[in-house]
Structure formats: structure tokens, C-alpha cells
Design a protein around this motif. Sequence first.
Motif, PDB file in Angstrom:
ATOM      1  N   ALA A 173      76.092   9.987  53.129  1.00 42.36           N
ATOM      2  CA  ALA A 173      77.553   9.991  53.264  1.00 42.36           C
ATOM      3  C   ALA A 173      78.092   8.565  53.251  1.00 42.36           C
ATOM      4  O   ALA A 173      77.410   7.615  53.654  1.00 42.36           O
ATOM      5  CB  ALA A 173      77.961  10.689  54.559  1.00 42.36           C
ATOM      6  N   SER A 174      79.325   8.431  52.805  1.00 39.74           N
ATOM      7  CA  SER A 174      80.020   7.142  52.838  1.00 39.74           C
ATOM      8  C   SER A 174      81.098   7.214  53.904  1.00 39.74           C
ATOM      9  O   SER A 174      81.683   8.268  54.138  1.00 39.74           O
ATOM     10  CB  SER A 174      80.646   6.840  51.480  1.00 39.74           C
ATOM     11  N   TRP A 175      81.391   6.091  54.542  1.00 41.81           N
ATOM     12  CA  TRP A 175      82.371   6.118  55.626  1.00 41.81           C
ATOM     13  C   TRP A 175      83.102   4.789  55.713  1.00 41.81           C
ATOM     14  O   TRP A 175      82.686   3.782  55.137  1.00 41.81           O
ATOM     15  CB  TRP A 175      81.696   6.445  56.957  1.00 41.81           C
ATOM     16  N   ALA A 176      84.205   4.822  56.459  1.00 41.35           N
ATOM     17  CA  ALA A 176      85.011   3.623  56.674  1.00 41.35           C
ATOM     18  C   ALA A 176      85.761   3.784  57.985  1.00 41.35           C
ATOM     19  O   ALA A 176      85.842   4.888  58.550  1.00 41.35           O
ATOM     20  CB  ALA A 176      85.986   3.404  55.517  1.00 41.35           C
ATOM     21  N   VAL A 177      86.291   2.693  58.475  1.00 43.66           N
ATOM     22  CA  VAL A 177      87.179   2.731  59.635  1.00 43.66           C
ATOM     23  C   VAL A 177      88.578   2.378  59.179  1.00 43.66           C
ATOM     24  O   VAL A 177      88.766   1.738  58.130  1.00 43.66           O
ATOM     25  CB  VAL A 177      86.712   1.770  60.747  1.00 43.66           C
ATOM     26  N   ALA A 178      89.563   2.797  59.963  1.00 48.00           N
ATOM     27  CA  ALA A 178      90.954   2.554  59.586  1.00 48.00           C
ATOM     28  C   ALA A 178      91.793   2.317  60.828  1.00 48.00           C
ATOM     29  O   ALA A 178      91.512   2.864  61.897  1.00 48.00           O
ATOM     30  CB  ALA A 178      91.506   3.740  58.792  1.00 48.00           C
ATOM     31  N   GLY A 179      92.820   1.505  60.680  1.00 48.05           N
ATOM     32  CA  GLY A 179      93.736   1.227  61.775  1.00 48.05           C
ATOM     33  C   GLY A 179      94.790   0.240  61.331  1.00 48.05           C
ATOM     34  O   GLY A 179      94.736  -0.298  60.221  1.00 48.05           O
ATOM     35  N   ARG A 180      95.751  -0.019  62.195  1.00 50.95           N
ATOM     36  CA  ARG A 180      96.858  -0.889  61.803  1.00 50.95           C
ATOM     37  C   ARG A 180      96.490  -2.373  61.857  1.00 50.95           C
ATOM     38  O   ARG A 180      97.185  -3.207  61.273  1.00 50.95           O
ATOM     39  CB  ARG A 180      98.067  -0.620  62.686  1.00 50.95           C
ATOM     40  N   ASP A 181      95.391  -2.710  62.584  1.00 50.17           N
ATOM     41  CA  ASP A 181      94.984  -4.114  62.704  1.00 50.17           C
ATOM     42  C   ASP A 181      93.502  -4.231  62.333  1.00 50.17           C
ATOM     43  O   ASP A 181      92.627  -4.216  63.203  1.00 50.17           O
ATOM     44  CB  ASP A 181      95.227  -4.600  64.132  1.00 50.17           C
ATOM     45  N   PRO A 182      93.185  -4.327  61.046  1.00 49.43           N
ATOM     46  CA  PRO A 182      91.787  -4.385  60.616  1.00 49.43           C
ATOM     47  C   PRO A 182      90.986  -5.504  61.278  1.00 49.43           C
ATOM     48  O   PRO A 182      89.812  -5.322  61.616  1.00 49.43           O
ATOM     49  CB  PRO A 182      91.887  -4.582  59.101  1.00 49.43           C
ATOM     50  N   ALA A 183      91.604  -6.673  61.457  1.00 48.60           N
ATOM     51  CA  ALA A 183      90.879  -7.798  62.051  1.00 48.60           C
ATOM     52  C   ALA A 183      90.442  -7.472  63.473  1.00 48.60           C
ATOM     53  O   ALA A 183      89.308  -7.789  63.882  1.00 48.60           O
ATOM     54  CB  ALA A 183      91.758  -9.046  62.040  1.00 48.60           C
ATOM     55  N   LYS A 184      91.312  -6.820  64.231  1.00 47.17           N
ATOM     56  CA  LYS A 184      90.970  -6.453  65.602  1.00 47.17           C
ATOM     57  C   LYS A 184      89.835  -5.425  65.611  1.00 47.17           C
ATOM     58  O   LYS A 184      88.897  -5.530  66.412  1.00 47.17           O
ATOM     59  CB  LYS A 184      92.194  -5.890  66.314  1.00 47.17           C
ATOM     60  N   VAL A 217      83.899  10.260  55.259  1.00 43.93           N
ATOM     61  CA  VAL A 217      84.542  10.286  56.572  1.00 43.93           C
ATOM     62  C   VAL A 217      85.252   8.960  56.809  1.00 43.93           C
ATOM     63  O   VAL A 217      84.700   7.892  56.526  1.00 43.93           O
ATOM     64  CB  VAL A 217      83.508  10.518  57.697  1.00 43.93           C
ATOM     65  N   ALA A 218      86.468   9.043  57.352  1.00 44.86           N
ATOM     66  CA  ALA A 218      87.192   7.852  57.790  1.00 44.86           C
ATOM     67  C   ALA A 218      87.514   7.996  59.267  1.00 44.86           C
ATOM     68  O   ALA A 218      88.006   9.039  59.708  1.00 44.86           O
ATOM     69  CB  ALA A 218      88.483   7.679  56.994  1.00 44.86           C
ATOM     70  N   VAL A 219      87.217   6.955  60.046  1.00 42.39           N
ATOM     71  CA  VAL A 219      87.491   6.946  61.481  1.00 42.39           C
ATOM     72  C   VAL A 219      88.798   6.207  61.704  1.00 42.39           C
ATOM     73  O   VAL A 219      88.852   4.976  61.589  1.00 42.39           O
ATOM     74  CB  VAL A 219      86.347   6.264  62.257  1.00 42.39           C
ATOM     75  N   PHE A 220      89.848   6.946  62.013  1.00 41.40           N
ATOM     76  CA  PHE A 220      91.165   6.359  62.217  1.00 41.40           C
ATOM     77  C   PHE A 220      91.343   6.071  63.708  1.00 41.40           C
ATOM     78  O   PHE A 220      91.423   6.975  64.525  1.00 41.40           O
ATOM     79  CB  PHE A 220      92.247   7.325  61.725  1.00 41.40           C
ATOM     80  N   GLY A 221      91.384   4.791  64.052  1.00 43.02           N
ATOM     81  CA  GLY A 221      91.468   4.390  65.442  1.00 43.02           C
ATOM     82  C   GLY A 221      90.098   4.091  66.019  1.00 43.02           C
ATOM     83  O   GLY A 221      89.707   4.643  67.049  1.00 43.02           O
ATOM     84  N   ALA A 222      89.358   3.195  65.365  1.00 45.25           N
ATOM     85  CA  ALA A 222      87.988   2.909  65.785  1.00 45.25           C
ATOM     86  C   ALA A 222      87.908   1.814  66.842  1.00 45.25           C
ATOM     87  O   ALA A 222      86.817   1.414  67.228  1.00 45.25           O
ATOM     88  CB  ALA A 222      87.151   2.495  64.565  1.00 45.25           C
ATOM     89  N   GLY A 223      89.040   1.338  67.330  1.00 45.21           N
ATOM     90  CA  GLY A 223      89.009   0.235  68.282  1.00 45.21           C
ATOM     91  C   GLY A 223      88.869   0.651  69.727  1.00 45.21           C
ATOM     92  O   GLY A 223      88.583  -0.181  70.577  1.00 45.21           O
ATOM     93  N   GLY A 224      89.069   1.956  70.042  1.00 47.35           N
ATOM     94  CA  GLY A 224      88.959   2.430  71.407  1.00 47.35           C
ATOM     95  C   GLY A 224      87.519   2.695  71.808  1.00 47.35           C
ATOM     96  O   GLY A 224      86.587   2.540  71.011  1.00 47.35           O
ATOM     97  N   VAL A 225      87.326   3.136  73.054  1.00 51.65           N
ATOM     98  CA  VAL A 225      85.977   3.369  73.565  1.00 51.65           C
ATOM     99  C   VAL A 225      85.265   4.426  72.722  1.00 51.65           C
ATOM    100  O   VAL A 225      84.140   4.222  72.254  1.00 51.65           O
ATOM    101  CB  VAL A 225      86.034   3.812  75.041  1.00 51.65           C
TER     102      VAL A 225
END
Length: 422
Positions: free
Chosen positions: A34-45, A8-16
Motif C-alpha cells: 500500500a501507498s500512504w501519505a499524511v496531510a494537514g494544514r501545516d506540513p512542516a509541523k 491511505v491518507a492520514v489527515f491530522g497526523a500531528g496529534g497523539v
Amino acid sequence: MSERDLSVAVFGAGGVTGRGVAAYLAERAGEVGASWAVAGRDPAKIERVLAEIGVAAPETIVADVGDPASLAALASRTRVVLDLVGPYTLYGEPVIETCVANGAHYVDLTGEIPFVRRTIDAFHDRAATAGVKVVQICGFEALPPDLAVLLAAETAHERWGEELTEADVDVATQQPAGRLGLADLVSGGTLQSMAEALGDEAAGEVPDPAALIADPERAAAVRRRSPVALAPRFNARGDAIAPMTPIAFINPAVIQRTAELLAAERGIKAEPMRYREGIAIPGGSASMPLRYAAAGALAGMQAGFRGLTRARPSVRNRSADLMRRILPSSGFGPSGSRLDEWSWHLTADARTAGGRYVRVDLDADGHPGYLTTAKLLGEAGLLLAEDGATPQRAGCLTPATALGTASLARFERAGARFAVSS
């Protein structure tokens, strides 16, 4: 998908809600291997925001809706993409496109019915051919009522061989003590989605319970049999029933599409059922006038929004622009400590053509629109990533048709307990 390194990948994990999904997967993924990751345009944020709630994702991937190559790289690595980047009318299609093209299941939280209609038209056949599930409206709207009604329908069919003709869904919430603000009730993402739906050229589809029905004859029957009713009423338990919040026009379209898809799969032409839903305002007989007045006020607000969806384009566009400017933006929401203090209960009362009665109850922990939604979405992603955990269907599906009822017990870990009680 067997060679992919991510479940599973969570695209847009920075919101509520995205933070909530990441927090849930951080606890839950290891339990099911399961393996998982987060994704977005600003990884540091993203990493900074997650660190504030004590979550460290195993990996943070760069992905941007404006960069097709980054989306393709994400979709080609994972079995399931959970898309939390809204409003989806603006940002959803590129993610769906790349998931279908790269063989990854796609799940989102949109309530933007015109966008969902276009997604079905554009991607259903392609996704079915590719063996991909595109699952939309998979949070508080509309996973709980969709699965509850499906459980009632399957129970009626198994016990008596009868189809449902009516279903009433009521939701009652228990809020934390103290004064509630707007952020405690509805997210900025939901409000901005409402603005986008209103400004859509197909905004007239928003209040249509048959908006997601493919067969014109069945769509007409749904509109006759089950229009979306906003008038306040009382249920059999004496609760005043107000229209579902934050908007009453999402779940009915999903419930009716589920029924259509399952009837087509079984090769039958079942008559559409009458579906009603709402928020229950409980209390004694002394408070009945006040509770009815409160339900009426909420109904008036929803009627006003429905009226705007049917207004001239110039009026709708101006109203949508005003909503975009004055309403909170995506990311607006309550603090984490407030989310745990909520609980809620859903009741689905269903009847068959033969007069048989089925009741399904759902008890859930946490704020329905934030915490429960995040956990439900996270568990749905894990189920879709797991071989054999969900039905062998593909295409643009509803939560119920994508997930089925065989694994309902898995949602207990997400704080949602389904039961056939009568």
C-alpha cells in the motif's frame, strides 16, 4: 479508485493518535503493498512532530478543513481518508462531504453521537449511491466490541441458525507500574469531544442506545430491551463491572445500528438484543466491597454526565463552555514509552433465543485509547483500500458492517487477536 496513487491518507497526523497511525503505516504499508501519505494544514509541523518519533512519511499534503479545494485534491488522490481532526462536530462534515463527492472512503474516531446521527441522515444515501463507505467511531470505541459481537452473532447463526438475544462485553486492562495521570487514561481530543457532544443542540441523543437507529419502531424496542445501565454489578467471573470509560454511551448505539443494518440486509425483522458492557475490576472476595465502591464512583460520574445531557440548553451550554476551557485540548496525551506497557482483554459473552452460548475473546497489546486505537485505525484503512478485503457495502456504516469478520486475522498485526473460545 484504481487510478489513485494513494491507498491511505492520514489527515491530522500531528496529534497523539495521528502520530501512532503514521508510525503504524510506516511499518505496515509496505508489507501489503500500500501507498500512504499524511496531510494537514501545516506540513512542516507534521514532519517535525513525526521526526521526533522517528517516522518519515513518503509525502506530506497540504489540506485544511477551511479550504474545500485542498480537501478535494486530497480525496481525489486516495482510496481512504483517515480523519483525525476533531472535535468532529466542528471539523468533520467538510471532510465527509468531500470524500463522498470525490469517491474516497472516510474513517474517523468520533464519539460524538449527535454528529454521527446527522451524518447518517445527510450522507447515507449519497454515500451508498457513490459506493463510498463512511465509517465512524472506528477506534477503541467501537471497533473491538462491534466486531466481537458480530463474530459471536455469525458463529451462532452458522452453528445453530439462531439469532443473539443477549451480549455482555467486559474489558479488563493491565496498566504499567507507577502512578497514572490523567494523560495516561484519556486524551484531550476525547475530552473535547465530550464537551462538544454536551453542547450540541441534540445532546439528548447522547445516552440513547437507539440514537443511530433509523426505524422508529425498532428504536423504541431497543430502548425498552436494552437501556444503557450504569449501576455497578458483578459478572459471572466475580469481577466488579463499572460503566465503560471514558463514556458509556457510545458503543451501545453502534452495536444496535450494526444489528439493524444486518437484519435489513438479510430481510428479517429480528428482535433487538439486550447489550451490556463495562470495565472489569478483578480481585478476590476480600476486596469485593472496595471494588464495588470503585465501580459505583465511576457510575456516579457517568450518571452526572447523562444528567447534564438532559438539562436545559442554558445549563448544558454553560457546562460545555466550562469543559472546553478547563479540560486539556486535542494533542494532550502520554509519552510513547508508556503506551507500550499497557495490555487489555475484551470478553463478549453472548446467548441466543434457544439458550446457546458463544464467547469471543480479544487480547490486545498497548494502551487501548492511544496505541491500539492507532494501529486498529491504520489496519482498517489498509483493509478498506484493498479490493475484496471488506464486504461490498456502502453508505454510513459501523466498523463491523464496513470491515466484516473475514479479515479479522489482519488485526493480529495491529496487536489485536480475536478468537471464538467457547
